[in-house]
Design a protein around this motif. Structure first.
Motif, PDB file in Angstrom:
ATOM      1  N   GLU A 226       0.827  -1.204   0.000  1.00 28.28           N
ATOM      2  CA  GLU A 226       0.000   0.000   0.000  1.00 28.28           C
ATOM      3  C   GLU A 226       0.858   1.251   0.000  1.00 28.28           C
ATOM      4  O   GLU A 226       0.481   2.280  -0.571  1.00 28.28           O
ATOM      5  N   ASN A 227       2.034   1.183   0.635  1.00 33.08           N
ATOM      6  CA  ASN A 227       2.967   2.323   0.591  1.00 33.08           C
ATOM      7  C   ASN A 227       3.475   2.541  -0.834  1.00 33.08           C
ATOM      8  O   ASN A 227       3.640   3.688  -1.276  1.00 33.08           O
ATOM      9  N   ILE A 228       3.710   1.431  -1.535  1.00 30.80           N
ATOM     10  CA  ILE A 228       4.140   1.529  -2.937  1.00 30.80           C
ATOM     11  C   ILE A 228       3.047   2.186  -3.769  1.00 30.80           C
ATOM     12  O   ILE A 228       3.311   3.060  -4.598  1.00 30.80           O
ATOM     13  N   ARG A 229       1.812   1.781  -3.536  1.00 32.51           N
ATOM     14  CA  ARG A 229       0.687   2.360  -4.278  1.00 32.51           C
ATOM     15  C   ARG A 229       0.598   3.874  -4.032  1.00 32.51           C
ATOM     16  O   ARG A 229       0.429   4.664  -4.975  1.00 32.51           O
ATOM     17  N   LYS A 230       0.720   4.291  -2.776  1.00 28.84           N
ATOM     18  CA  LYS A 230       0.644   5.722  -2.461  1.00 28.84           C
ATOM     19  C   LYS A 230       1.788   6.487  -3.104  1.00 28.84           C
ATOM     20  O   LYS A 230       1.594   7.585  -3.644  1.00 28.84           O
ATOM     21  N   LYS A 231       2.994   5.908  -3.054  1.00 34.61           N
ATOM     22  CA  LYS A 231       4.148   6.578  -3.657  1.00 34.61           C
ATOM     23  C   LYS A 231       3.970   6.681  -5.177  1.00 34.61           C
ATOM     24  O   LYS A 231       4.241   7.729  -5.782  1.00 34.61           O
ATOM     25  N   ASN A 232       3.495   5.607  -5.789  1.00 36.98           N
ATOM     26  CA  ASN A 232       3.292   5.613  -7.235  1.00 36.98           C
ATOM     27  C   ASN A 232       2.243   6.639  -7.656  1.00 36.98           C
ATOM     28  O   ASN A 232       2.407   7.336  -8.666  1.00 36.98           O
ATOM     29  N   GLN A 233       1.166   6.715  -6.880  1.00 38.82           N
ATOM     30  CA  GLN A 233       0.142   7.707  -7.198  1.00 38.82           C
ATOM     31  C   GLN A 233       0.689   9.124  -7.076  1.00 38.82           C
ATOM     32  O   GLN A 233       0.377   9.993  -7.903  1.00 38.82           O
ATOM     33  N   HIS A 234       1.492   9.358  -6.059  1.00 32.34           N
ATOM     34  CA  HIS A 234       2.097  10.682  -5.879  1.00 32.34           C
ATOM     35  C   HIS A 234       2.983  11.036  -7.070  1.00 32.34           C
ATOM     36  O   HIS A 234       2.878  12.143  -7.624  1.00 32.34           O
ATOM     37  N   LEU A 235       3.845  10.112  -7.487  1.00 33.95           N
ATOM     38  CA  LEU A 235       4.747  10.366  -8.613  1.00 33.95           C
ATOM     39  C   LEU A 235       3.967  10.580  -9.902  1.00 33.95           C
ATOM     40  O   LEU A 235       4.274  11.488 -10.684  1.00 33.95           O
ATOM     41  N   SER A 236       2.953   9.755 -10.103  1.00 40.08           N
ATOM     42  CA  SER A 236       2.136   9.865 -11.308  1.00 40.08           C
ATOM     43  C   SER A 236       1.396  11.194 -11.351  1.00 40.08           C
ATOM     44  O   SER A 236       1.363  11.873 -12.386  1.00 40.08           O
ATOM     45  N   ASN A 237       0.805  11.561 -10.230  1.00 35.42           N
ATOM     46  CA  ASN A 237       0.070  12.833 -10.175  1.00 35.42           C
ATOM     47  C   ASN A 237       1.006  14.019 -10.393  1.00 35.42           C
ATOM     48  O   ASN A 237       0.653  14.992 -11.078  1.00 35.42           O
ATOM     49  N   LEU A 238       2.190  13.955  -9.810  1.00 36.42           N
ATOM     50  CA  LEU A 238       3.170  15.023  -9.983  1.00 36.42           C
ATOM     51  C   LEU A 238       3.542  15.163 -11.453  1.00 36.42           C
ATOM     52  O   LEU A 238       3.593  16.280 -11.996  1.00 36.42           O
ATOM     53  N   PHE A 239       3.784  14.041 -12.093  1.00 38.51           N
ATOM     54  CA  PHE A 239       4.188  14.077 -13.505  1.00 38.51           C
ATOM     55  C   PHE A 239       3.064  14.654 -14.376  1.00 38.51           C
ATOM     56  O   PHE A 239       3.304  15.507 -15.240  1.00 38.51           O
ATOM     57  N   ARG A 240       1.839  14.196 -14.140  1.00 36.88           N
ATOM     58  CA  ARG A 240       0.713  14.689 -14.922  1.00 36.88           C
ATOM     59  C   ARG A 240       0.483  16.182 -14.686  1.00 36.88           C
ATOM     60  O   ARG A 240       0.228  16.946 -15.636  1.00 36.88           O
ATOM     61  N   ASP A 241       0.571  16.602 -13.441  1.00 33.26           N
ATOM     62  CA  ASP A 241       0.361  18.016 -13.117  1.00 33.26           C
ATOM     63  C   ASP A 241       1.388  18.899 -13.815  1.00 33.26           C
ATOM     64  O   ASP A 241       1.052  19.977 -14.336  1.00 33.26           O
ATOM     65  N   GLU A 242       2.636  18.453 -13.823  1.00 36.05           N
ATOM     66  CA  GLU A 242       3.693  19.246 -14.463  1.00 36.05           C
ATOM     67  C   GLU A 242       3.566  19.220 -15.981  1.00 36.05           C
ATOM     68  O   GLU A 242       3.843  20.227 -16.645  1.00 36.05           O
ATOM     69  N   LEU A 243       3.161  18.086 -16.539  1.00 33.44           N
ATOM     70  CA  LEU A 243       2.975  18.010 -17.988  1.00 33.44           C
ATOM     71  C   LEU A 243       1.887  18.973 -18.457  1.00 33.44           C
ATOM     72  O   LEU A 243       2.002  19.590 -19.527  1.00 33.44           O
TER      73      LEU A 243
END
Length: 321
Positions: A226-243
């Motif tokens: 679940e920690n991996i899932r939260k970290k992955n969502q954070h990274l994904s959201n960050l990337f999408r927001d910046e794009l």
């Protein structure tokens, strides 16, 4: 060692095929299985397998290349009623990806399983979800079969993977080979298969790879799925927001992070996806070209070992294109 899933017809592998074959042999790979996924790639695969005896090819197409296909939206989702209308008395199996390799969209497997109501076997390809979207409970998915490789989100060695089959469904499968570890002979003509999983394991296996996969799984479990899932969502959201801040960016995949893996897919209007990937590779940034139907896209697959700084560095290089 066998690479059981590669795409030698994709650039830049095709341009450097001789070098790819040479490097594969140097690291101990004895066979390469290159996958045909579209009608257009069929002839390319036929030529590629002539290059070296170590190369084998599969011949098949993605479901969206067929004439009798489900209507899907831009994210790869389909209406359950549409799926139900495509099922008839000739349907022997429903096979689906748990999450799509191009947009990261997570399909509603539990709803699909409920629709099938145990009347038709359900096979789930979980290569894009195991190790990426948190804890897995096969009983909740209620599938008959599931498979996934160990070298994607599980971070294990190449040539490893698992196939799950519930005991009731094992009667639907017949072993294609027989070995001393899978069956015994009683009397002269009486062959008796052993119990699962031995029934389908006919010889020596990749024990070194299995140990490597076990070590990787333990590492991920210690970190916490679940920690991996939260970290992955954070990274994904960050990337999408910046794009989204970059002009002419086209984003694909669901906006709701709970409906997707950490995969981020995009294009830049007016630029060729392959050229973008090649230029970023020169900066030691490894992205991939994939496709949504006929549209080539750029796929980014951040995982829990990546950092915010790395995400922002990739964004900075994309801005320079």
């Amino acid at each position: 060692m066998i690479d059981s899933h590669c795409h030698l017809d994709h650039e830049p592998l095709l341009e450097n095929l001789d070098e790819v074959i040479k490097r594969s042999k140097e690291i101990g790979i004895t066979k390469l299985l290159t996958i045909c996924t579209t009608l257009d790639s069929f002839n390319r695969i036929k030529e590629i397998i002539k290059k070296d005896p170590m190369i084998y090819g599969t011949f098949g197409i993605h479901p969206h290349e067929t004439n009798n296909n489900l209507s899907i939206d831009k994210n790869g989702f389909f209406e359950l009623d549409n799926l139900e209308s495509n099922i008839d008395e000739n349907t022997k199996l429903v096979a689906l990806s748990h999450a799509l390799y191009n947009t990261g969209s997570i399909l509603p497997i539990q709803k699909i399983s409920k629709l099938l109501n145990n009347k038709i076997p359900l096979f789930i390809d979980s290569a894009q979800t195991i190790g990426c979207i948190g804890d897995h409970n096969v009983s909740k998915l209620n599938c008959n079969f599931m498979s996934f490789n160990g070298s994607k989100w599980l971070c294990g060695p190449m040539g490893t993977g698992l196939f799950y089959c519930n005991r009731k469904s094992s009667e639907l499968l017949e072993p294609k080979t027989i070995g001393g570890e899978s069956a015994i002979i009683k009397a002269e003509n009486n062959l008796i298969f052993k119990d699962l999983p031995d029934k389908f394991q006919t010889g020596f296996r990749n024990y070194v790879g299995i140990v490597g996969l076990e070590s990787s799984a333990k590492y991920l479990l210690n970190f916490g799925m679940e920690n991996i899932r939260k970290k992955n969502q954070h990274l994904s959201n960050l990337f999408r927001d910046e794009l989204e801040k970059i002009p002419k960016i086209i984003l694909y995949g669901p906006e709701d992070p709970n409906q997707r893996t950490s995969i981020v897919s995009f294009n830049i209007e007016g630029l060729d996806p392959q050229e973008i990937v090649d230029k970023l590779a020169q900066k030691n940034i490894i992205l991939a070209v994939r496709e949504i139907m006929e549209t080539k896209i750029i796929r980014v697959s951040p995982h829990f070992f990546n950092t915010d700084l790395e995400i922002l560095q990739v964004i900075d290089e994309i801005k320079k294109l």
